[in-house]
Scaffold this motif. Structure first.
Motif, mmCIF file in Angstrom:
data_model
loop_
_atom_site.group_PDB
_atom_site.id
_atom_site.type_symbol
_atom_site.label_atom_id
_atom_site.label_comp_id
_atom_site.label_asym_id
_atom_site.label_seq_id
_atom_site.Cartn_x
_atom_site.Cartn_y
_atom_site.Cartn_z
ATOM 1 N N GLY A 1 0.826 -1.199 0.000
ATOM 2 C CA GLY A 1 0.000 0.000 0.000
ATOM 3 C C GLY A 1 0.859 1.246 0.000
ATOM 4 O O GLY A 1 1.832 1.332 0.752
ATOM 5 N N VAL A 2 0.525 2.199 -0.840
ATOM 6 C CA VAL A 2 1.248 3.473 -0.926
ATOM 7 C C VAL A 2 0.232 4.597 -0.759
ATOM 8 O O VAL A 2 -0.661 4.751 -1.602
ATOM 9 C CB VAL A 2 1.994 3.626 -2.263
ATOM 10 C CG1 VAL A 2 2.756 4.951 -2.295
ATOM 11 C CG2 VAL A 2 2.942 2.456 -2.505
ATOM 12 N N ARG A 3 0.363 5.365 0.315
ATOM 13 C CA ARG A 3 -0.589 6.454 0.534
ATOM 14 C C ARG A 3 -0.360 7.559 -0.489
ATOM 15 O O ARG A 3 0.771 7.973 -0.739
ATOM 16 C CB ARG A 3 -0.455 7.026 1.946
ATOM 17 C CG ARG A 3 -1.545 8.040 2.294
ATOM 18 C CD ARG A 3 -1.445 8.499 3.745
ATOM 19 N NE ARG A 3 -0.185 9.171 4.015
ATOM 20 C CZ ARG A 3 0.033 10.459 3.752
ATOM 21 N NH1 ARG A 3 -0.915 11.200 3.199
ATOM 22 N NH2 ARG A 3 1.197 10.999 4.037
ATOM 23 N N GLY A 4 -1.450 8.030 -1.092
ATOM 24 C CA GLY A 4 -1.300 9.112 -2.050
ATOM 25 C C GLY A 4 -2.612 9.499 -2.698
ATOM 26 O O GLY A 4 -3.563 8.722 -2.759
ATOM 27 N N ASP A 5 -2.650 10.728 -3.167
ATOM 28 C CA ASP A 5 -3.754 11.305 -3.920
ATOM 29 C C ASP A 5 -3.290 11.392 -5.365
ATOM 30 O O ASP A 5 -2.333 12.106 -5.682
ATOM 31 C CB ASP A 5 -4.080 12.690 -3.356
ATOM 32 C CG ASP A 5 -5.173 13.409 -4.115
ATOM 33 O OD1 ASP A 5 -5.551 12.954 -5.219
ATOM 34 O OD2 ASP A 5 -5.649 14.455 -3.628
ATOM 35 N N MET A 6 -3.943 10.679 -6.269
ATOM 36 C CA MET A 6 -3.460 10.598 -7.644
ATOM 37 C C MET A 6 -3.650 11.885 -8.434
ATOM 38 O O MET A 6 -3.192 11.989 -9.573
ATOM 39 C CB MET A 6 -4.116 9.427 -8.373
ATOM 40 C CG MET A 6 -3.725 8.074 -7.806
ATOM 41 S SD MET A 6 -1.937 7.727 -7.862
ATOM 42 C CE MET A 6 -1.435 8.117 -6.173
ATOM 43 N N SER A 7 -4.309 12.886 -7.854
ATOM 44 C CA SER A 7 -4.344 14.192 -8.508
ATOM 45 C C SER A 7 -3.119 15.028 -8.144
ATOM 46 O O SER A 7 -2.941 16.129 -8.660
ATOM 47 C CB SER A 7 -5.620 14.948 -8.132
ATOM 48 O OG SER A 7 -5.630 15.295 -6.756
ATOM 49 N N ASN A 8 -2.272 14.479 -7.265
ATOM 50 C CA ASN A 8 -1.040 15.143 -6.831
ATOM 51 C C ASN A 8 0.138 14.449 -7.501
ATOM 52 O O ASN A 8 0.411 13.268 -7.231
ATOM 53 C CB ASN A 8 -0.933 15.069 -5.306
ATOM 54 C CG ASN A 8 0.269 15.815 -4.764
ATOM 55 O OD1 ASN A 8 1.365 15.715 -5.291
ATOM 56 N ND2 ASN A 8 0.073 16.555 -3.679
ATOM 57 N N LEU A 9 0.854 15.154 -8.365
ATOM 58 C CA LEU A 9 1.919 14.522 -9.141
ATOM 59 C C LEU A 9 3.050 14.001 -8.273
ATOM 60 O O LEU A 9 3.678 12.981 -8.598
ATOM 61 C CB LEU A 9 2.457 15.506 -10.191
ATOM 62 C CG LEU A 9 1.732 15.488 -11.549
ATOM 63 C CD1 LEU A 9 0.245 15.759 -11.400
ATOM 64 C CD2 LEU A 9 2.362 16.477 -12.521
#
Length: 250
Positions: A57-65
């Protein structure tokens, strides 16, 4: 093993709930090394525990490059290439014409269009030749839906990506297809329609519009994603596969 994903590297964005979680579970059951993303660490940790197998699992918001870069850094630390991307992260809310705000427009397009674009583009150095990309579109792009024009427009853009990117990537034999679910029984759907009796009543009404007589389960969409990503679909490229119980055929 059914589709031959044993040992393959698969990225599923938005893999902590609904269709993304179901797809991640299905890929993991097939023996793939699966990477999922999610915005909140607690739900990400819970999804990793549910999925099991070779899961990261990798935490992240895919709208954030920058978050997308962190995702692929994590992949590269363990593997030299990616075999499958399921660009699933996204969402939307209702807003009728006359009440659409700039923030609503921007957040929906960032999540559903910008996120999908850069999820795929930034993966290109890691994608092996002959890889498969599946984009999560929606059947709402094919017909009007009250108060849902912005979301529908983003999903029409996603469907268009599949048509164009298969041409951009043809020399590398990378297939790009879109899966377009209909109404699917997910936590996101309940949130969209309001939880409790209101959501159940809305789902009952929507089911009455579907020839199959019910809404979809996330696992049914996931099976279609696995098919499109697999060698069983080796001559399928650039399509939009409706998984909606026949709703858009009438």
């Amino acid at each position: 093993m059914v589709y031959g994903f044993d040992g393959k590297v698969v990225v599923v964005t938005g893999g902590t709930s609904g269709i993304g979680l179901a797809a991640a579970k299905a890929f993991a059951k097939e023996g793939a090394f699966v990477f999922i993303t999610g915005r909140r660490q607690d739900t990400l940790d819970d999804a990793v525990a549910q999925i099991g197998g070779k899961i990261t699992g990798v935490r992240g918001d895919m709208s954030n490059l920058e978050d997308i870069d962190r995702l692929y850094d994590a992949v590269q630390q363990k593997h030299g290439q990616i075999d499958v991307i399921f660009a699933n992260a996204g969402g939307g809310t209702f807003a009728p014409l006359g009440e659409i705000t700039e923030e609503h427009y921007q957040s929906t397009f960032d999540s559903n269009v910008k996120g999908v674009l850069f999820t795929v583009q930034k993966a290109l150095p890691l994608l092996r030749d002959g890889a498969s990309i599946v984009l999560n579109a929606s059947n709402v792009s094919a017909a009007g839906t009250p108060a849902f024009s912005i979301y529908s427009a983003t999903k029409a853009a996603v469907r268009s990506f599949a048509r164009n990117w298969m041409l951009d990537l043809k020399d590398r034999h990378i297939r790009v297809n879109a899966v377009s679910p209909g109404v699917t029984d997910t936590a996101g759907l309940n949130h969209l329609f309001g939880n409790g009796e209101q959501a159940e009543g809305t789902k009952t009404y929507l089911a009455s519009l579907i020839p199959s007589g019910r809404v979809a389960q996330p696992e049914e969409i996931a099976r279609s994603v696995l098919f499109l990503a697999s060698n069983e679909a080796s001559f399928i490229n650039g399509i939009e596969l409706y998984v909606d119980g026949g709703q858009k055929q009438i």
